[in-house]
Design a protein around this motif. Structure first.
Motif, PDB file in Angstrom:
ATOM      1  N   LEU A  70       0.812  -1.213   0.000  1.00 29.30           N
ATOM      2  CA  LEU A  70       0.000   0.000   0.000  1.00 29.30           C
ATOM      3  C   LEU A  70       0.847   1.265   0.000  1.00 29.30           C
ATOM      4  CD1 LEU A  70      -2.839   1.159   0.046  1.00 29.30           C
ATOM      5  CD2 LEU A  70      -2.787   1.042   2.540  1.00 29.30           C
ATOM      6  N   ARG A  71       1.859   1.339   0.856  1.00 31.29           N
ATOM      7  CA  ARG A  71       2.700   2.532   0.911  1.00 31.29           C
ATOM      8  C   ARG A  71       3.402   2.773  -0.427  1.00 31.29           C
ATOM      9  NH1 ARG A  71       5.991   5.389   4.636  1.00 31.29           N
ATOM     10  NH2 ARG A  71       5.511   4.031   6.385  1.00 31.29           N
ATOM     11  N   HIS A  72       3.911   1.713  -1.029  1.00 32.81           N
ATOM     12  CA  HIS A  72       4.719   1.853  -2.235  1.00 32.81           C
ATOM     13  C   HIS A  72       3.866   2.133  -3.477  1.00 32.81           C
ATOM     14  CE1 HIS A  72       8.080   0.385   0.180  1.00 32.81           C
ATOM     15  NE2 HIS A  72       7.233  -0.503   0.655  1.00 32.81           N
ATOM     16  N   ARG A  73       2.746   1.426  -3.583  1.00 39.41           N
ATOM     17  CA  ARG A  73       1.918   1.608  -4.780  1.00 39.41           C
ATOM     18  C   ARG A  73       1.200   2.958  -4.754  1.00 39.41           C
ATOM     19  NH1 ARG A  73      -2.479  -3.106  -4.410  1.00 39.41           N
ATOM     20  NH2 ARG A  73      -2.777  -2.495  -6.580  1.00 39.41           N
ATOM     21  N   SER A  74       1.072   3.592  -3.563  1.00 39.75           N
ATOM     22  CA  SER A  74       0.435   4.904  -3.474  1.00 39.75           C
ATOM     23  C   SER A  74       1.465   6.031  -3.375  1.00 39.75           C
ATOM     24  CB  SER A  74      -0.498   4.961  -2.261  1.00 39.75           C
ATOM     25  OG  SER A  74       0.250   4.932  -1.050  1.00 39.75           O
ATOM     26  N   CYS A  76       8.309  -8.029   0.324  1.00 43.07           N
ATOM     27  CA  CYS A  76       8.776  -6.659   0.508  1.00 43.07           C
ATOM     28  C   CYS A  76       7.640  -5.800   1.063  1.00 43.07           C
ATOM     29  CB  CYS A  76       9.267  -6.070  -0.814  1.00 43.07           C
ATOM     30  SG  CYS A  76      10.678  -6.947  -1.525  1.00 43.07           S
ATOM     31  N   GLY A  77       7.942  -5.016   2.082  1.00 38.19           N
ATOM     32  CA  GLY A  77       6.955  -4.132   2.675  1.00 38.19           C
ATOM     33  C   GLY A  77       6.440  -4.613   4.021  1.00 38.19           C
ATOM     34  N   LEU A  78       6.752  -5.870   4.382  1.00 40.06           N
ATOM     35  CA  LEU A  78       6.344  -6.392   5.677  1.00 40.06           C
ATOM     36  C   LEU A  78       7.514  -6.360   6.656  1.00 40.06           C
ATOM     37  CD1 LEU A  78       4.301  -9.632   4.790  1.00 40.06           C
ATOM     38  CD2 LEU A  78       3.396  -7.366   5.337  1.00 40.06           C
ATOM     39  N   ARG A  79       7.195  -6.173   7.932  1.00 38.27           N
ATOM     40  CA  ARG A  79       8.156  -6.380   9.007  1.00 38.27           C
ATOM     41  C   ARG A  79       7.727  -7.637   9.761  1.00 38.27           C
ATOM     42  NH1 ARG A  79      11.148  -1.747  10.964  1.00 38.27           N
ATOM     43  NH2 ARG A  79      10.889   0.034   9.563  1.00 38.27           N
ATOM     44  N   CYS A 104       4.305   1.517  14.438  1.00 42.12           N
ATOM     45  CA  CYS A 104       4.964   1.505  13.123  1.00 42.12           C
ATOM     46  C   CYS A 104       3.953   1.811  12.023  1.00 42.12           C
ATOM     47  CB  CYS A 104       5.609   0.135  12.896  1.00 42.12           C
ATOM     48  SG  CYS A 104       6.484  -0.018  11.321  1.00 42.12           S
ATOM     49  N   ASP A 105       4.370   2.564  11.028  1.00 44.56           N
ATOM     50  CA  ASP A 105       3.481   2.914   9.927  1.00 44.56           C
ATOM     51  C   ASP A 105       3.451   1.851   8.827  1.00 44.56           C
ATOM     52  OD1 ASP A 105       2.568   5.277  11.012  1.00 44.56           O
ATOM     53  OD2 ASP A 105       4.167   6.489  10.120  1.00 44.56           O
ATOM     54  N   ASP A 106       4.213   0.794   8.981  1.00 39.07           N
ATOM     55  CA  ASP A 106       4.189  -0.327   8.045  1.00 39.07           C
ATOM     56  C   ASP A 106       3.536  -1.532   8.708  1.00 39.07           C
ATOM     57  OD1 ASP A 106       5.544   0.863   5.825  1.00 39.07           O
ATOM     58  OD2 ASP A 106       7.418   0.710   6.960  1.00 39.07           O
ATOM     59  N   PRO A 107       2.991  -2.464   7.917  1.00 37.05           N
ATOM     60  CA  PRO A 107       2.380  -3.660   8.501  1.00 37.05           C
ATOM     61  C   PRO A 107       3.422  -4.555   9.152  1.00 37.05           C
ATOM     62  CG  PRO A 107       2.452  -3.818   6.102  1.00 37.05           C
ATOM     63  CD  PRO A 107       2.870  -2.430   6.441  1.00 37.05           C
ATOM     64  N   VAL A 108       3.105  -5.063  10.334  1.00 34.15           N
ATOM     65  CA  VAL A 108       4.029  -5.910  11.088  1.00 34.15           C
ATOM     66  C   VAL A 108       3.379  -7.268  11.340  1.00 34.15           C
ATOM     67  CG1 VAL A 108       5.361  -6.188  13.212  1.00 34.15           C
ATOM     68  CG2 VAL A 108       5.049  -3.903  12.223  1.00 34.15           C
ATOM     69  N   ILE A 109       4.117  -8.323  10.995  1.00 33.90           N
ATOM     70  CA  ILE A 109       3.709  -9.676  11.353  1.00 33.90           C
ATOM     71  C   ILE A 109       4.323  -9.980  12.712  1.00 33.90           C
ATOM     72  CG2 ILE A 109       3.732 -12.102  10.693  1.00 33.90           C
ATOM     73  CD1 ILE A 109       2.203 -10.309   8.746  1.00 33.90           C
ATOM     74  N   PHE A 110       3.488 -10.173  13.713  1.00 35.88           N
ATOM     75  CA  PHE A 110       3.947 -10.359  15.082  1.00 35.88           C
ATOM     76  C   PHE A 110       3.714 -11.806  15.485  1.00 35.88           C
ATOM     77  CE2 PHE A 110       4.238  -9.957  19.625  1.00 35.88           C
ATOM     78  CZ  PHE A 110       5.097  -8.891  19.842  1.00 35.88           C
TER      79      PHE A 110
END
Length: 374
Positions: free
Chosen positions: A138-142, A178-181, A201-207
């Motif tokens: 989402l961040r990159h494509r926008s 790419c784009g996930l933490r 965090c402003d990016d999606p995080v897999i916890f």
């Protein structure tokens, strides 16, 4: 008289700080009040405390998933949050992982900070398209016009005889996107601090949350009683707000003979193997699987000249393969022996043979000896 250059060299050659010291430094750097009160918590309680702190600080934080609201989650991580914050802040969702993650992406783009729970990591596959094609991009494509500040919590790994549908360790999948933490704590202190950092965090995080560590530190042997977290320093958790960086590893156990790279439950298995084998192993707890703290890894391997990688997931294409490649690229001229890997089997998850499937102290100890004698 020592020059500035001499001082810098001395610092570089100094022994790494212990995990306890590094965590203290992190807390100080975050300006945590010295009088902040710490209490013994299990990992479940620490995660609940992290959610509670963030829901109290930020009205945009919402928590939901299957049985997350009234029931408090299958592992009781969210117990009491609905009663405290209401049904619009903590609520149940239908059994639809794609719907849970998809709705969270919309909320995040709108300005909320959703924390959603996938009941077991094994259940994330129906949400794969939403995670990979939407949240991560989402961040990159926008071009930065939209972000996806969302956290996806997943209990992972074995230890409950859950078999193929309740015990998988899929961390390698997420590190390829790419784009996930992707993070996996090994103790209550880190769990709360990492969760708070993930929510902010402003990016999606897999916890990813290792189920075997929910109620106590695992000593590496399934036939030994689990030591309560209250008896371990890492079970002492500040009740208030604090953060643990999302891209920072920690030296869990200092050593000089060989470096062990691990995360989650395997940190404790590696520590047990080092202790029982008598080998002076330096155990690195990655904490953040991706982005990776490469500097801490490289500094340790260059010092010891040897490396063992341990993870619970299957061997082929596991994240250990990436770690081996990175160590080879950055530490080749410092290596004194081949890099070792100790992992799960390349088979479907064996229900009845769960404890043989796991890397245990015996298997890790054998790898340590091969590395040291090589």
């Amino acid at each position: 008289m020592a020059t500035t250059e001499d001082t810098a060299k001395a610092i570089q050659q100094a022994e790494p700080v212990t995990a306890q010291q590094q965590r203290a430094d992190e807390a100080q750097a975050q300006q945590q009040a010295p009088e902040a009160h710490s209490v013994p918590m299990t990992m479940i309680q620490a995660l609940r405390s992290g959610l509670d702190v963030m829901m109290g600080r930020d009205d945009n934080v919402v928590v939901y998933g299957q049985d997350v609201g009234y029931f408090g989650g299958v592992f009781r991580v969210t117990e009491g949050l609905q009663a405290k914050y209401g049904k619009t802040r903590c609520f149940d969702a239908p059994i639809s992982e794609g719907g849970i993650v998809g709705s969270a992406i919309g909320m995040a783009a709108y300005g909320l900070r959703p924390v959603v729970e996938i009941q077991f990591a094994d259940y994330f596959y129906p949400a794969t398209d939403q995670i990979v094609s939407e949240a991560a991009r989402l961040r990159h494509r926008s071009n930065g016009d939209f972000t996806a500040p969302m956290t996806i919590r997943m209990p992972c790994g074995g230890g409950i005889y859950g078999g193929q549908t309740h015990s998988q360790s899929p961390e390698a999948f997420f590190t390829h996107v790419c784009g996930l933490r992707t993070v996996m704590p090994s103790n209550p202190y880190d769990a709360k601090g990492l969760l708070i950092s993930s929510i902010e965090c402003d990016d999606p995080v897999i916890f990813l949350e290792p189920k075997r560590l929910y109620n106590g530190p695992f000593d590496g042997h399934h036939d030994r009683p689990v030591v309560p977290w209250s008896r371990h320093e890492l079970g002492m958790v500040p009740e208030d707000y604090y953060r643990v960086p999302l891209d920072s590893a920690v030296v869990f156990r200092p050593g000089k003979q060989v470096t062990v790279l691990a995360y989650g439950t395997m940190v404790w298995v590696a520590e047990c193997a080092a202790r029982e084998s008598g080998i002076d192993a330096e155990v690195i707890d990655l904490r953040s699987i991706w982005p990776l703290d490469l500097e801490t890894i490289v500094n340790s391997v260059k010092k010891t000249g040897r490396c063992v990688v341990v993870h619970e997931a299957t061997r082929t294409s596991g994240f250990g393969a990436e770690l081996v490649a990175l160590v080879q690229e950055h530490c080749f001229w410092h290596l004194e022996a081949p890099i070792e890997r100790v992992t799960g089997w390349d088979t479907p998850y064996p229900h009845a043979q769960e404890w043989a499937y796991f890397p245990g102290p015996a298997r890790v100890g054998e790898a340590l000896k091969r590395a040291v004698e090589g």
